[in-house]
Write an enzyme that holds these catalytic residues in place. Structure first.
Site, PDB file in Angstrom:
ATOM      1  N   GLY A   1      -9.538 -22.245  53.385  1.00 48.92           N
ATOM      2  CA  GLY A   1     -10.682 -22.961  52.860  1.00 48.92           C
ATOM      3  C   GLY A   1     -11.350 -22.137  51.775  1.00 48.92           C
TER       4      GLY A   1
ATOM      5  CD  GLN B   1     -15.739 -18.702  49.889  1.00 46.57           C
ATOM      6  OE1 GLN B   1     -15.265 -19.801  50.104  1.00 46.57           O
ATOM      7  NE2 GLN B   1     -15.333 -17.622  50.534  1.00 46.57           N
TER       8      GLN B   1
ATOM      9  CB  CYS C   1     -15.759 -15.151  55.296  1.00 42.61           C
ATOM     10  SG  CYS C   1     -16.413 -15.943  53.823  1.00 42.61           S
ATOM     11  CG  LEU C   2     -10.774 -16.362  51.567  1.00 35.62           C
ATOM     12  CD1 LEU C   2     -10.437 -17.496  50.613  1.00 35.62           C
ATOM     13  CD2 LEU C   2      -9.579 -15.446  51.746  1.00 35.62           C
TER      14      LEU C   2
ATOM     15  CG  HIS D   1     -16.155 -20.923  57.100  1.00 36.17           C
ATOM     16  ND1 HIS D   1     -16.028 -19.762  57.838  1.00 36.17           N
ATOM     17  CD2 HIS D   1     -16.204 -20.519  55.794  1.00 36.17           C
ATOM     18  CE1 HIS D   1     -15.996 -18.725  57.004  1.00 36.17           C
ATOM     19  NE2 HIS D   1     -16.106 -19.160  55.766  1.00 36.17           N
ATOM     20  CD  GLU D   2     -14.522 -23.143  53.269  1.00 35.45           C
ATOM     21  OE1 GLU D   2     -15.215 -22.674  52.355  1.00 35.45           O
ATOM     22  OE2 GLU D   2     -13.755 -22.441  53.970  1.00 35.45           O
TER      23      GLU D   2
ATOM     24  CG  HIS E   1     -18.987 -20.550  52.050  1.00 30.27           C
ATOM     25  ND1 HIS E   1     -19.482 -19.288  51.797  1.00 30.27           N
ATOM     26  CD2 HIS E   1     -17.811 -20.363  52.699  1.00 30.27           C
ATOM     27  CE1 HIS E   1     -18.633 -18.382  52.293  1.00 30.27           C
ATOM     28  NE2 HIS E   1     -17.613 -19.005  52.848  1.00 30.27           N
TER      29      HIS E   1
END
Ligand code: ZN
Length: 169
Positions: free
Chosen positions: A47, A52, A89-90, A131-132, A135
């Site tokens: 994702g 991000q 998380c990236l 999660h997204e 963000h």
């Protein structure tokens, strides 16, 4: 050929920003989506949200192995059940945090063609979508961590920052 975008890392301020809804889904939006999908796959993510990559717009892509899904202006309109999964998380290296979320979610969004879609997700897909969406509201998995976990993670990040600073000097 697509571009691999630079992924913003915690504590970059943009990760705390609330993203604006997309008004028109045009070629520029689709370009962003294509780059985001390409980047997500390139870094083996499941994702990725627009902040991000430095864009304060409500755009997210997810792919849990069933092909990419584009979510523009996504909103949770229904939820049920509970699940707790360890998430990474990236944008936050090395942090794995148990996050309590809904097991099933019903999400309203706009797809890449500008069409209104309703997505019924459960399990991992539901987790990634939540999660997204977090963000897009400036919420990180760190914000779901308990007090002590948060504290120890912050110290870790601070130390790393100091070390980096020394190297630069
Ligand atoms: Zn993330």
């Amino acid at each position: 050929m697509r571009n691999i975008l630079n992924i913003k890392k915690y504590p970059d301020k943009i990760l705390k920003a609330k993203c604006a809804p997309v008004k028109v889904v045009d070629d520029k939006t689709r370009d962003i989506l294509s780059d985001m999908i390409f980047t997500m796959h390139a870094v083996s993510g499941i994702g990725l949200a627009a902040p991000q990559i430095g864009i304060k717009k409500q755009i997210a892509v997810v792919d849990v192995g069933k092909g990419p899904l584009c979510l523009i202006n996504p909103k949770v309109i229904g939820q049920s059940g509970k699940s707790t999964i360890e998430e990474g998380c990236l944008s936050i290296n090395d942090a794995i945090i148990k996050v309590k979320r809904s097991e099933n979610v019903k999400v309203n969004a706009i797809d890449e063609s500008g069409k209104n879609v309703t997505v019924n997700a459960s399990g991992l897909l539901a987790t990634v979508i939540q999660h997204e969406i977090d963000h897009l509201n400036g919420t990180l998995i760190l914000d779901h961590a308990g007090f002590f976990k948060k504290k120890s993670l912050k110290i870790k990040f601070l130390n790393r920052k100091k070390r980096k600073a020394k190297k630069v000097l």
